[in-house]
Scaffold this motif. Structure first.
Motif, PDB file in Angstrom:
ATOM      1  N   TYR A  98     -12.805   4.367  -4.285  1.00  0.00           N
ATOM      2  CA  TYR A  98     -13.645   4.536  -3.107  1.00  0.00           C
ATOM      3  C   TYR A  98     -13.489   5.951  -2.551  1.00  0.00           C
ATOM      4  O   TYR A  98     -12.370   6.462  -2.467  1.00  0.00           O
ATOM      5  CB  TYR A  98     -13.226   3.559  -2.003  1.00  0.00           C
ATOM      6  CG  TYR A  98     -13.341   2.115  -2.366  1.00  0.00           C
ATOM      7  CD1 TYR A  98     -14.520   1.413  -2.133  1.00  0.00           C
ATOM      8  CD2 TYR A  98     -12.273   1.431  -2.942  1.00  0.00           C
ATOM      9  CE1 TYR A  98     -14.630   0.073  -2.460  1.00  0.00           C
ATOM     10  CE2 TYR A  98     -12.367   0.092  -3.266  1.00  0.00           C
ATOM     11  CZ  TYR A  98     -13.548  -0.580  -3.026  1.00  0.00           C
ATOM     12  OH  TYR A  98     -13.646  -1.910  -3.354  1.00  0.00           O
ATOM     13  N   THR A 139       0.508   5.594   0.495  1.00  0.00           N
ATOM     14  CA  THR A 139      -0.372   6.667   0.949  1.00  0.00           C
ATOM     15  C   THR A 139       0.198   8.017   0.521  1.00  0.00           C
ATOM     16  O   THR A 139       1.367   8.306   0.772  1.00  0.00           O
ATOM     17  CB  THR A 139      -0.529   6.638   2.483  1.00  0.00           C
ATOM     18  OG1 THR A 139      -1.049   5.366   2.858  1.00  0.00           O
ATOM     19  CG2 THR A 139      -1.468   7.731   2.951  1.00  0.00           C
ATOM     20  N   GLU A 141       0.828  -1.200   0.000  1.00  0.00           N
ATOM     21  CA  GLU A 141       0.000   0.000   0.000  1.00  0.00           C
ATOM     22  C   GLU A 141       0.870   1.261   0.000  1.00  0.00           C
ATOM     23  O   GLU A 141       1.921   1.298   0.631  1.00  0.00           O
ATOM     24  CB  GLU A 141      -0.873  -0.015   1.257  1.00  0.00           C
ATOM     25  CG  GLU A 141      -1.762   1.187   1.407  1.00  0.00           C
ATOM     26  CD  GLU A 141      -2.649   1.071   2.634  1.00  0.00           C
ATOM     27  OE1 GLU A 141      -2.518   1.925   3.526  1.00  0.00           O
ATOM     28  OE2 GLU A 141      -3.457   0.119   2.690  1.00  0.00           O
ATOM     29  N   GLY A 163      -4.704  -0.962  -9.142  1.00  0.00           N
ATOM     30  CA  GLY A 163      -5.086  -1.327  -7.787  1.00  0.00           C
ATOM     31  C   GLY A 163      -6.255  -0.476  -7.333  1.00  0.00           C
ATOM     32  O   GLY A 163      -6.787   0.344  -8.088  1.00  0.00           O
ATOM     33  N   GLU A 164      -6.661  -0.648  -6.097  1.00  0.00           N
ATOM     34  CA  GLU A 164      -7.773   0.101  -5.504  1.00  0.00           C
ATOM     35  C   GLU A 164      -7.281   1.483  -5.092  1.00  0.00           C
ATOM     36  O   GLU A 164      -6.142   1.626  -4.631  1.00  0.00           O
ATOM     37  CB  GLU A 164      -8.304  -0.628  -4.269  1.00  0.00           C
ATOM     38  CG  GLU A 164      -8.639  -2.084  -4.487  1.00  0.00           C
ATOM     39  CD  GLU A 164      -9.907  -2.286  -5.280  1.00  0.00           C
ATOM     40  OE1 GLU A 164      -9.929  -3.188  -6.120  1.00  0.00           O
ATOM     41  OE2 GLU A 164     -10.886  -1.546  -5.052  1.00  0.00           O
ATOM     42  N   VAL A 165      -8.143   2.494  -5.222  1.00  0.00           N
ATOM     43  CA  VAL A 165      -7.811   3.850  -4.786  1.00  0.00           C
ATOM     44  C   VAL A 165      -8.854   4.281  -3.758  1.00  0.00           C
ATOM     45  O   VAL A 165     -10.058   4.234  -4.032  1.00  0.00           O
ATOM     46  CB  VAL A 165      -7.763   4.837  -5.968  1.00  0.00           C
ATOM     47  CG1 VAL A 165      -7.498   6.256  -5.470  1.00  0.00           C
ATOM     48  CG2 VAL A 165      -6.691   4.424  -6.979  1.00  0.00           C
ATOM     49  N   PHE A 166      -8.380   4.685  -2.575  1.00  0.00           N
ATOM     50  CA  PHE A 166      -9.239   5.146  -1.488  1.00  0.00           C
ATOM     51  C   PHE A 166      -8.986   6.631  -1.276  1.00  0.00           C
ATOM     52  O   PHE A 166      -7.864   7.026  -0.944  1.00  0.00           O
ATOM     53  CB  PHE A 166      -8.935   4.371  -0.204  1.00  0.00           C
ATOM     54  CG  PHE A 166      -9.314   2.926  -0.287  1.00  0.00           C
ATOM     55  CD1 PHE A 166     -10.507   2.483   0.254  1.00  0.00           C
ATOM     56  CD2 PHE A 166      -8.493   2.012  -0.925  1.00  0.00           C
ATOM     57  CE1 PHE A 166     -10.871   1.145   0.169  1.00  0.00           C
ATOM     58  CE2 PHE A 166      -8.846   0.676  -1.015  1.00  0.00           C
ATOM     59  CZ  PHE A 166     -10.038   0.236  -0.473  1.00  0.00           C
ATOM     60  N   PRO A 213      -1.654  -2.677  -4.243  1.00  0.00           N
ATOM     61  CA  PRO A 213      -2.931  -3.224  -3.804  1.00  0.00           C
ATOM     62  C   PRO A 213      -3.902  -2.094  -3.438  1.00  0.00           C
ATOM     63  O   PRO A 213      -5.091  -2.178  -3.712  1.00  0.00           O
ATOM     64  CB  PRO A 213      -2.577  -4.077  -2.584  1.00  0.00           C
ATOM     65  CG  PRO A 213      -1.186  -3.737  -2.220  1.00  0.00           C
ATOM     66  CD  PRO A 213      -0.546  -3.057  -3.382  1.00  0.00           C
ATOM     67  N   ARG A 214      -3.348  -1.017  -2.808  1.00  0.00           N
ATOM     68  CA  ARG A 214      -4.160   0.139  -2.419  1.00  0.00           C
ATOM     69  C   ARG A 214      -3.325   1.409  -2.540  1.00  0.00           C
ATOM     70  O   ARG A 214      -2.186   1.446  -2.085  1.00  0.00           O
ATOM     71  CB  ARG A 214      -4.582   0.037  -0.955  1.00  0.00           C
ATOM     72  CG  ARG A 214      -5.640  -0.962  -0.663  1.00  0.00           C
ATOM     73  CD  ARG A 214      -5.879  -1.106   0.828  1.00  0.00           C
ATOM     74  NE  ARG A 214      -6.163   0.158   1.474  1.00  0.00           N
ATOM     75  CZ  ARG A 214      -7.130   0.345   2.366  1.00  0.00           C
ATOM     76  NH1 ARG A 214      -7.884  -0.666   2.715  1.00  0.00           N
ATOM     77  NH2 ARG A 214      -7.317   1.508   2.926  1.00  0.00           N
ATOM     78  N   VAL A 273      -3.873   5.095  -1.110  1.00  0.00           N
ATOM     79  CA  VAL A 273      -4.716   5.865  -0.205  1.00  0.00           C
ATOM     80  C   VAL A 273      -4.365   7.336  -0.376  1.00  0.00           C
ATOM     81  O   VAL A 273      -3.209   7.730  -0.229  1.00  0.00           O
ATOM     82  CB  VAL A 273      -4.511   5.423   1.260  1.00  0.00           C
ATOM     83  CG1 VAL A 273      -5.398   6.235   2.196  1.00  0.00           C
ATOM     84  CG2 VAL A 273      -4.780   3.932   1.409  1.00  0.00           C
ATOM     85  N   GLY A 317      -9.025  -0.834 -10.904  1.00  0.00           N
ATOM     86  CA  GLY A 317      -9.500  -1.279  -9.597  1.00  0.00           C
ATOM     87  C   GLY A 317     -10.624  -0.338  -9.219  1.00  0.00           C
ATOM     88  O   GLY A 317     -10.963   0.572  -9.976  1.00  0.00           O
TER      89      GLY A 317
END
Length: 187
Positions: free
Chosen positions: A165, A87, A85, A143-146, A125-126, A128, A162
């Motif tokens: 969010y 950030t 991850e 990958g996922e983005v928060f 994977p993320r 942030v 991905g």
């Protein structure tokens, strides 16, 4: 004597032009495709610490470059591999006296006319986003983005491979996603 003055004038003019081209200035500015040549720094009125204005994602620690003490723009010069991850955090300003903080992971290369010449991928994977006004432009986050901060931007054909969010509906409403950008889903 006149020739010496002409050479000095031309040298100063070239140095000023190189500085202005490297610095950019409009909302759609893009990162240069090579690492910065100088150790130029900018300071933030918010915390009065010096930070680099640019950082290369290919050198050193990516988390450090995108963390609270990192640069406002982080430049990629190729695809990276990242198994953990990442950030985007802190309160970093593009330049001293700027009205709002700003961050830009620059996942692309450009030519002298600011045309995108190559797009790069950041596999995580993320990702942030905890930094206000973070722009992902022209490249791909695999990958996922928060998003936990206001003013998130996805522009210039950027791709999120991905889900995207948003922590709140207000943060989603403050985001700007261009029509030419690609995301599978906003949650």
């Amino acid at each position: 004597m006149k020739r010496t003055r002409n050479i000095a004038f031309i040298t100063v003019a070239v140095l000023v032009a190189v500085f202005l081209i490297g610095r950019g200035g409009d909302e759609e500015e893009a990162a240069q495709s090579t690492a910065p040549e100088s150790s130029e720094t900018a300071s933030s009125e918010a915390d009065a610490t010096s930070r680099p204005t640019q950082s290369s994602a290919m050198e050193g620690d990516l988390q450090e470059a995108l963390g609270p003490d990192g640069a406002w723009i982080v430049i990629w010069t190729g695809d990276t591999t990242r198994g953990e991850e990442v950030t985007v955090s802190g309160e970093v300003y593009e330049e001293e006296g700027a009205e709002a903080p700003r961050r830009k992971p620059a996942l692309y290369a450009q030519d002298a006319d600011r045309n995108v010449t190559d797009r790069y991928t950041l596999p995580v994977p993320r990702l942030v986003v905890e930094h206000a006004n973070t722009r992902i432009q022209a490249g791909e986050v695999a990958g996922e983005v928060f998003v936990n901060a206001e003013g998130f931007e996805l522009t210039s054909g950027a791709t999120i491979d991905g889900n995207l969010y948003f922590a709140t509906e207000a943060l989603q409403e403050s985001a700007s996603i261009s029509d030419d950008s690609t995301i599978p889903d906003r949650i």
